[in-house]
Design an enzyme around this catalytic site. Sequence first.
Site, PDB file in Angstrom:
ATOM      1  N   HIS A   3      -7.647 -69.633 -99.682  1.00  0.00           N
ATOM      2  CA  HIS A   3      -8.929 -70.296 -99.922  1.00  0.00           C
ATOM      3  C   HIS A   3      -9.367 -70.969 -98.624  1.00  0.00           C
ATOM      4  O   HIS A   3      -8.539 -71.465 -97.858  1.00  0.00           O
ATOM      5  CB  HIS A   3      -8.768 -71.337-101.045  1.00  0.00           C
ATOM      6  CG  HIS A   3     -10.065 -71.892-101.519  1.00  0.00           C
ATOM      7  ND1 HIS A   3     -10.763 -72.840-100.816  1.00  0.00           N
ATOM      8  CD2 HIS A   3     -10.817 -71.610-102.620  1.00  0.00           C
ATOM      9  CE1 HIS A   3     -11.888 -73.129-101.467  1.00  0.00           C
ATOM     10  NE2 HIS A   3     -11.943 -72.391-102.559  1.00  0.00           N
ATOM     11  N   SER A  42     -20.679 -71.695-105.188  1.00  0.00           N
ATOM     12  CA  SER A  42     -21.798 -72.258-105.947  1.00  0.00           C
ATOM     13  C   SER A  42     -22.289 -71.345-107.063  1.00  0.00           C
ATOM     14  O   SER A  42     -23.482 -71.303-107.365  1.00  0.00           O
ATOM     15  CB  SER A  42     -22.962 -72.633-105.007  1.00  0.00           C
ATOM     16  OG  SER A  42     -22.540 -73.645-104.112  1.00  0.00           O
ATOM     17  N   GLU A  63     -10.520 -73.752 -98.037  1.00  0.00           N
ATOM     18  CA  GLU A  63     -10.064 -75.144 -97.876  1.00  0.00           C
ATOM     19  C   GLU A  63      -8.618 -75.179 -97.388  1.00  0.00           C
ATOM     20  O   GLU A  63      -8.223 -76.108 -96.677  1.00  0.00           O
ATOM     21  CB  GLU A  63     -10.254 -75.905 -99.205  1.00  0.00           C
ATOM     22  CG  GLU A  63     -11.733 -76.201 -99.442  1.00  0.00           C
ATOM     23  CD  GLU A  63     -12.139 -76.280-100.906  1.00  0.00           C
ATOM     24  OE1 GLU A  63     -11.280 -76.459-101.783  1.00  0.00           O
ATOM     25  OE2 GLU A  63     -13.362 -76.169-101.174  1.00  0.00           O
ATOM     26  N   GLY A 115     -19.326 -75.233-102.804  1.00  0.00           N
ATOM     27  CA  GLY A 115     -19.598 -76.627-103.132  1.00  0.00           C
ATOM     28  C   GLY A 115     -20.899 -77.177-102.577  1.00  0.00           C
ATOM     29  O   GLY A 115     -21.115 -78.384-102.563  1.00  0.00           O
ATOM     30  N   ASN A 149     -11.405 -72.383-110.362  1.00  0.00           N
ATOM     31  CA  ASN A 149     -10.553 -73.095-109.397  1.00  0.00           C
ATOM     32  C   ASN A 149     -10.853 -74.581-109.546  1.00  0.00           C
ATOM     33  O   ASN A 149     -11.896 -75.044-109.108  1.00  0.00           O
ATOM     34  CB  ASN A 149     -10.889 -72.600-107.977  1.00  0.00           C
ATOM     35  CG  ASN A 149     -10.186 -73.411-106.908  1.00  0.00           C
ATOM     36  OD1 ASN A 149      -9.241 -74.155-107.184  1.00  0.00           O
ATOM     37  ND2 ASN A 149     -10.649 -73.281-105.668  1.00  0.00           N
ATOM     38  N   TRP A 150      -9.932 -75.292-110.171  1.00  0.00           N
ATOM     39  CA  TRP A 150     -10.170 -76.727-110.415  1.00  0.00           C
ATOM     40  C   TRP A 150      -9.955 -77.561-109.154  1.00  0.00           C
ATOM     41  O   TRP A 150     -10.231 -78.744-109.149  1.00  0.00           O
ATOM     42  CB  TRP A 150      -9.250 -77.214-111.532  1.00  0.00           C
ATOM     43  CG  TRP A 150      -9.719 -76.845-112.913  1.00  0.00           C
ATOM     44  CD1 TRP A 150     -10.666 -75.917-113.251  1.00  0.00           C
ATOM     45  CD2 TRP A 150      -9.257 -77.403-114.162  1.00  0.00           C
ATOM     46  NE1 TRP A 150     -10.830 -75.865-114.611  1.00  0.00           N
ATOM     47  CE2 TRP A 150      -9.970 -76.769-115.207  1.00  0.00           C
ATOM     48  CE3 TRP A 150      -8.314 -78.363-114.497  1.00  0.00           C
ATOM     49  CZ2 TRP A 150      -9.770 -77.082-116.559  1.00  0.00           C
ATOM     50  CZ3 TRP A 150      -8.105 -78.669-115.838  1.00  0.00           C
ATOM     51  CH2 TRP A 150      -8.830 -78.041-116.860  1.00  0.00           C
ATOM     52  N   LYS A 151      -9.394 -76.964-108.122  1.00  0.00           N
ATOM     53  CA  LYS A 151      -9.064 -77.706-106.893  1.00  0.00           C
ATOM     54  C   LYS A 151      -8.246 -78.953-107.250  1.00  0.00           C
ATOM     55  O   LYS A 151      -7.489 -78.927-108.222  1.00  0.00           O
ATOM     56  CB  LYS A 151     -10.340 -78.055-106.125  1.00  0.00           C
ATOM     57  CG  LYS A 151     -11.277 -76.866-105.954  1.00  0.00           C
ATOM     58  CD  LYS A 151     -12.357 -77.130-104.969  1.00  0.00           C
ATOM     59  CE  LYS A 151     -13.357 -75.986-105.003  1.00  0.00           C
ATOM     60  NZ  LYS A 151     -14.194 -75.932-103.817  1.00  0.00           N
ATOM     61  N   GLU A 159     -15.888 -65.388-100.447  1.00  0.00           N
ATOM     62  CA  GLU A 159     -16.436 -66.736-100.589  1.00  0.00           C
ATOM     63  C   GLU A 159     -17.005 -67.203 -99.246  1.00  0.00           C
ATOM     64  O   GLU A 159     -16.240 -67.681 -98.379  1.00  0.00           O
ATOM     65  CB  GLU A 159     -15.344 -67.715-101.020  1.00  0.00           C
ATOM     66  CG  GLU A 159     -14.707 -67.395-102.336  1.00  0.00           C
ATOM     67  CD  GLU A 159     -14.146 -68.653-102.990  1.00  0.00           C
ATOM     68  OE1 GLU A 159     -14.624 -69.002-104.068  1.00  0.00           O
ATOM     69  OE2 GLU A 159     -13.271 -69.284-102.394  1.00  0.00           O
ATOM     70  N   GLY A 166     -15.707 -72.816-108.645  1.00  0.00           N
ATOM     71  CA  GLY A 166     -15.116 -74.137-108.415  1.00  0.00           C
ATOM     72  C   GLY A 166     -15.697 -75.164-109.365  1.00  0.00           C
ATOM     73  O   GLY A 166     -15.316 -75.248-110.535  1.00  0.00           O
ATOM     74  N   GLY A 167     -16.670 -75.928-108.875  1.00  0.00           N
ATOM     75  CA  GLY A 167     -17.231 -77.057-109.634  1.00  0.00           C
ATOM     76  C   GLY A 167     -17.621 -76.715-111.064  1.00  0.00           C
ATOM     77  O   GLY A 167     -17.335 -77.479-112.002  1.00  0.00           O
TER      78      GLY A 167
HETATM   79  C1  PEP Z   1     -14.288 -72.391-104.743  1.00  0.00           C
HETATM   80  O1  PEP Z   1     -13.775 -73.457-104.448  1.00  0.00           O
HETATM   81  O2  PEP Z   1     -13.604 -71.369-104.753  1.00  0.00           O
HETATM   82  C2  PEP Z   1     -15.698 -72.379-105.125  1.00  0.00           C
HETATM   83  C3  PEP Z   1     -16.298 -71.231-105.253  1.00  0.00           C
HETATM   84  O3  PEP Z   1     -16.282 -73.594-105.304  1.00  0.00           O
HETATM   85  P1  PEP Z   1     -17.773 -73.864-105.884  1.00  0.00           P
HETATM   86  O4  PEP Z   1     -17.984 -72.942-107.048  1.00  0.00           O
HETATM   87  O5  PEP Z   1     -17.743 -75.305-106.295  1.00  0.00           O
HETATM   88  O6  PEP Z   1     -18.721 -73.584-104.785  1.00  0.00           O
END
Ligand code: PEP
Length: 249
Positions: free
Chosen positions: A97, A212, A99, A173, A11-13, A167, A233-234
Amino acid sequence: MASITPLIAGNWKMNGTSLALGEVRNLAAKLAESAPRCTVVICPPATLLERLSEIAAPAGIVTGGQDCHSAASGAHTGDVSAQMLVDAGAQYVIVGHSERRTNHGETDETVRAKSVAALSAGLIPIICVGETESERDAGKAEAVVLTQLQGSIPAEWPGHGIVIAYEPVWAIGTGRTPTSADIAQMHDTIRRDLESRFGERGAATAILYGGSMKPSNAAEILRISNVNGGLVGGASLLANDFHAIISAV
Ligand code: PEP
């Protein structure tokens, strides 16, 4: 027991311009050296979806959107429909998600409507659920997740299926993750709920862990029972890190 193909989704957001397509070329080159033992999905910003899909497809990488509107078209300025994502090459779409739930006030009902729209357009929705830190501290994590599952999953879905992503909001994050025991407990709970409501289809549904996940913890998380992959994500933004997670499957 149902055999589930593992899935690693990035997920590049709201990250990435044309320059970021180079990371996909790098990832494609790495995957050409050793075939992944999982489905690899990248969900870039909508602006990159079509170009990224063209680069990704020959490497066997599939793409997804990060959200879709529940309507097929209409007066919804700034929104993207599921059909538009399909038109740009997507096979998946992330819905619900945290967010989106937090920043855009999305409810379980909204998420379910988006999932229905995604399925109708031929996309596989990756339906996200997860508790906040205060809900976990109050001992309500399982109840919260079960309520979200109840409200967010459509009553029926066609053969191409759905994916669930657990999640924990407090792990996204932050560099923090639940213990393996806590992840196992939640994924088992989700599996039981899916099986009791949807039978064999529930048993065959992939449940991803997200929050994470990174090269240093992926192998440990991915071997937990009922963890069928990850939503990343990241660590999905750089080909090296994302490839390391894919290789941990
Ligand atoms: C996400 O945004 O779905 C996510 C899991 O982010 P991260 O891996 O950065 O915690």
